[in-house]
Write a protein that holds these residues in place. Structure first.
Motif, PDB file in Angstrom:
ATOM      1  N   GLN A  82      -1.277  -0.469  -2.396  1.00  0.00           N
ATOM      2  CA  GLN A  82      -1.804  -0.681  -1.043  1.00  0.00           C
ATOM      3  C   GLN A  82      -1.360   0.100  -0.053  1.00  0.00           C
ATOM      4  O   GLN A  82      -0.242   0.509   0.053  1.00  0.00           O
ATOM      5  CB  GLN A  82      -0.778  -2.154  -0.584  1.00  0.00           C
ATOM      6  CG  GLN A  82      -1.210  -2.685   0.781  1.00  0.00           C
ATOM      7  CD  GLN A  82      -2.493  -3.254   0.584  1.00  0.00           C
ATOM      8  OE1 GLN A  82      -2.929  -3.971  -0.156  1.00  0.00           O
ATOM      9  NE2 GLN A  82      -3.359  -3.241   1.705  1.00  0.00           N
ATOM     10  N   ALA A  83      -2.391   0.795   0.369  1.00  0.00           N
ATOM     11  CA  ALA A  83      -2.360   1.954   1.364  1.00  0.00           C
ATOM     12  C   ALA A  83      -2.384   1.519   2.586  1.00  0.00           C
ATOM     13  O   ALA A  83      -3.207   0.523   3.313  1.00  0.00           O
ATOM     14  CB  ALA A  83      -3.472   2.951   1.064  1.00  0.00           C
ATOM     15  N   SER A  84      -1.561   2.042   3.811  1.00  0.00           N
ATOM     16  CA  SER A  84      -1.660   1.579   5.037  1.00  0.00           C
ATOM     17  C   SER A  84      -1.214   2.849   6.000  1.00  0.00           C
ATOM     18  O   SER A  84      -0.827   3.785   5.313  1.00  0.00           O
ATOM     19  CB  SER A  84      -0.766   0.464   5.286  1.00  0.00           C
ATOM     20  OG  SER A  84       0.575   0.808   4.804  1.00  0.00           O
ATOM     21  N   GLY A  85      -1.276   2.604   7.230  1.00  0.00           N
ATOM     22  CA  GLY A  85      -1.161   3.702   7.968  1.00  0.00           C
ATOM     23  C   GLY A  85      -1.893   4.598   8.629  1.00  0.00           C
ATOM     24  O   GLY A  85      -1.682   5.385   9.607  1.00  0.00           O
ATOM     25  N   GLY A  86      -3.169   4.320   8.382  1.00  0.00           N
ATOM     26  CA  GLY A  86      -4.317   5.051   8.909  1.00  0.00           C
ATOM     27  C   GLY A  86      -4.600   4.464  10.458  1.00  0.00           C
ATOM     28  O   GLY A  86      -4.057   3.623  10.916  1.00  0.00           O
ATOM     29  N   SER A 126       0.200  13.030  14.848  1.00  0.00           N
ATOM     30  CA  SER A 126       0.677  12.956  13.601  1.00  0.00           C
ATOM     31  C   SER A 126       0.505  11.455  13.294  1.00  0.00           C
ATOM     32  O   SER A 126       0.232  10.540  13.953  1.00  0.00           O
ATOM     33  CB  SER A 126       2.222  13.025  13.615  1.00  0.00           C
ATOM     34  OG  SER A 126       2.366  14.469  13.955  1.00  0.00           O
ATOM     35  N   LEU A 127       0.273  11.160  11.886  1.00  0.00           N
ATOM     36  CA  LEU A 127       0.349   9.818  11.131  1.00  0.00           C
ATOM     37  C   LEU A 127       1.086   9.983   9.884  1.00  0.00           C
ATOM     38  O   LEU A 127       1.068  10.800   9.266  1.00  0.00           O
ATOM     39  CB  LEU A 127      -1.053   9.648  10.865  1.00  0.00           C
ATOM     40  CG  LEU A 127      -2.159   8.977  12.112  1.00  0.00           C
ATOM     41  CD1 LEU A 127      -3.756   8.902  11.504  1.00  0.00           C
ATOM     42  CD2 LEU A 127      -1.515   7.673  12.422  1.00  0.00           C
ATOM     43  N   ARG A 128       1.805   8.617   9.466  1.00  0.00           N
ATOM     44  CA  ARG A 128       2.376   8.533   8.380  1.00  0.00           C
ATOM     45  C   ARG A 128       1.618   7.525   7.386  1.00  0.00           C
ATOM     46  O   ARG A 128       1.759   6.438   8.119  1.00  0.00           O
ATOM     47  CB  ARG A 128       3.645   8.373   8.520  1.00  0.00           C
ATOM     48  CG  ARG A 128       4.339   8.303   6.905  1.00  0.00           C
ATOM     49  CD  ARG A 128       6.071   8.254   7.087  1.00  0.00           C
ATOM     50  NE  ARG A 128       6.391   6.803   7.310  1.00  0.00           N
ATOM     51  CZ  ARG A 128       7.388   6.290   7.037  1.00  0.00           C
ATOM     52  NH1 ARG A 128       8.456   6.903   6.600  1.00  0.00           N
ATOM     53  NH2 ARG A 128       7.805   5.086   7.096  1.00  0.00           N
ATOM     54  N   LEU A 129       0.793   7.775   6.265  1.00  0.00           N
ATOM     55  CA  LEU A 129       0.613   6.991   5.656  1.00  0.00           C
ATOM     56  C   LEU A 129       1.390   6.423   4.486  1.00  0.00           C
ATOM     57  O   LEU A 129       2.467   7.328   3.969  1.00  0.00           O
ATOM     58  CB  LEU A 129      -0.635   7.623   4.689  1.00  0.00           C
ATOM     59  CG  LEU A 129      -1.773   8.071   5.489  1.00  0.00           C
ATOM     60  CD1 LEU A 129      -2.776   8.656   4.691  1.00  0.00           C
ATOM     61  CD2 LEU A 129      -2.368   7.321   6.614  1.00  0.00           C
ATOM     62  N   SER A 130       1.458   5.314   4.154  1.00  0.00           N
ATOM     63  CA  SER A 130       2.214   4.524   3.082  1.00  0.00           C
ATOM     64  C   SER A 130       1.317   4.193   1.942  1.00  0.00           C
ATOM     65  O   SER A 130       0.392   3.490   2.288  1.00  0.00           O
ATOM     66  CB  SER A 130       3.086   3.543   3.971  1.00  0.00           C
ATOM     67  OG  SER A 130       3.863   3.683   4.824  1.00  0.00           O
ATOM     68  N   CYS A 131       1.974   4.045   0.550  1.00  0.00           N
ATOM     69  CA  CYS A 131       1.395   3.637  -0.381  1.00  0.00           C
ATOM     70  C   CYS A 131       2.467   2.709  -1.066  1.00  0.00           C
ATOM     71  O   CYS A 131       3.251   3.313  -1.691  1.00  0.00           O
ATOM     72  CB  CYS A 131       0.741   4.610  -1.346  1.00  0.00           C
ATOM     73  SG  CYS A 131       0.179   3.922  -2.778  1.00  0.00           S
ATOM     74  N   ALA A 132       2.273   1.418  -0.952  1.00  0.00           N
ATOM     75  CA  ALA A 132       3.372   0.661  -1.860  1.00  0.00           C
ATOM     76  C   ALA A 132       2.812   0.178  -2.980  1.00  0.00           C
ATOM     77  O   ALA A 132       1.646  -0.396  -3.112  1.00  0.00           O
ATOM     78  CB  ALA A 132       3.600  -0.655  -0.645  1.00  0.00           C
ATOM     79  N   ALA A 133       3.748   0.271  -3.923  1.00  0.00           N
ATOM     80  CA  ALA A 133       3.237  -0.273  -5.251  1.00  0.00           C
ATOM     81  C   ALA A 133       3.890  -1.479  -5.530  1.00  0.00           C
ATOM     82  O   ALA A 133       4.864  -2.030  -5.197  1.00  0.00           O
ATOM     83  CB  ALA A 133       3.641   0.758  -6.226  1.00  0.00           C
ATOM     84  N   SER A 134       3.175  -2.297  -6.480  1.00  0.00           N
ATOM     85  CA  SER A 134       3.674  -3.590  -6.945  1.00  0.00           C
ATOM     86  C   SER A 134       4.516  -3.570  -8.000  1.00  0.00           C
ATOM     87  O   SER A 134       5.159  -4.680  -8.503  1.00  0.00           O
ATOM     88  CB  SER A 134       2.410  -4.650  -7.392  1.00  0.00           C
ATOM     89  OG  SER A 134       1.616  -3.964  -8.195  1.00  0.00           O
ATOM     90  N   ARG A 135       4.790  -2.560  -8.655  1.00  0.00           N
ATOM     91  CA  ARG A 135       5.845  -2.229  -9.550  1.00  0.00           C
ATOM     92  C   ARG A 135       6.771  -0.787  -9.306  1.00  0.00           C
ATOM     93  O   ARG A 135       6.361  -0.119  -8.521  1.00  0.00           O
ATOM     94  CB  ARG A 135       5.262  -2.355 -10.899  1.00  0.00           C
ATOM     95  CG  ARG A 135       4.686  -1.001 -11.494  1.00  0.00           C
ATOM     96  CD  ARG A 135       3.902  -0.903 -12.545  1.00  0.00           C
ATOM     97  NE  ARG A 135       3.841   0.020 -13.360  1.00  0.00           N
ATOM     98  CZ  ARG A 135       2.754   0.579 -14.133  1.00  0.00           C
ATOM     99  NH1 ARG A 135       2.017  -0.401 -14.704  1.00  0.00           N
ATOM    100  NH2 ARG A 135       2.963   1.448 -14.808  1.00  0.00           N
ATOM    101  N   SER A 136       7.900  -0.619 -10.129  1.00  0.00           N
ATOM    102  CA  SER A 136       8.494   0.495  -9.811  1.00  0.00           C
ATOM    103  C   SER A 136       7.637   1.833  -9.919  1.00  0.00           C
ATOM    104  O   SER A 136       6.945   2.011 -10.853  1.00  0.00           O
ATOM    105  CB  SER A 136       9.418   0.721 -10.678  1.00  0.00           C
ATOM    106  OG  SER A 136      10.312   1.950 -10.856  1.00  0.00           O
ATOM    107  N   ILE A 137       7.576   2.584  -8.779  1.00  0.00           N
ATOM    108  CA  ILE A 137       6.785   3.965  -8.926  1.00  0.00           C
ATOM    109  C   ILE A 137       7.519   4.882  -9.954  1.00  0.00           C
ATOM    110  O   ILE A 137       6.957   5.850 -10.422  1.00  0.00           O
ATOM    111  CB  ILE A 137       6.847   4.516  -7.654  1.00  0.00           C
ATOM    112  CG1 ILE A 137       8.024   4.902  -6.975  1.00  0.00           C
ATOM    113  CG2 ILE A 137       5.909   3.609  -6.762  1.00  0.00           C
ATOM    114  CD1 ILE A 137       7.766   5.614  -5.607  1.00  0.00           C
TER     115      ILE A 137
END
Length: 113
Positions: free
Chosen positions: A3-7, A15-26
């Motif tokens: 799940q990407a977010s932050g745009g 500046s911007l910081r994007l996040s990419c949250a995974a549903s399992r251990s990265i």
């Protein structure tokens, strides 16, 4: 899933910081990456971070973007500083394991001049 977010919409130089949250251990992935796709152009690699923490960047973002990972939060970040109009694109995160590749849904970054 990723799940990407932050745009968002920012002015040049901001500046911007994007996040990419995974549903399992990265930690289970060999590498996590950010790609971007500008209108009418191919998707290109922007930055990547290995499971060991090694990073690599496309020349156009070196010194401005930083990729990092928080294994405890199963999240990868892309800190984008000194943004330029040419950074405008949809940004996607990707996770790569030995057997599979996973893509997030993309988040729009628009930089106005």
């Amino acid at each position: 899933q990723l799940q990407a977010s932050g745009g968002g919409l920012v002015q040049a130089g901001e500046s911007l910081r994007l996040s990419c949250a995974a549903s399992r251990s990265i930690s289970s992935f060999n590498a996590m990456s950010w790609y971007r796709q500008a209108p009418g152009k191919q998707r290109v690699l922007v930055a990547t971070i290995s499971s060991g923490g090694n990073t690599a960047y496309v020349d156009s973002v070196k010194g401005r973007f930083t990729i990092s990972r928080d294994n405890a939060k199963n999240t990868v970040y892309l800190q984008m500083n000194s943004l330029k109009p040419e950074d405008t694109a949809v940004y996607y995160c990707k996770a790569t394991s030995i057997s599979s590749t996973y893509w997030g849904q993309g988040t729009q970054v628009t930089v106005s001049s």
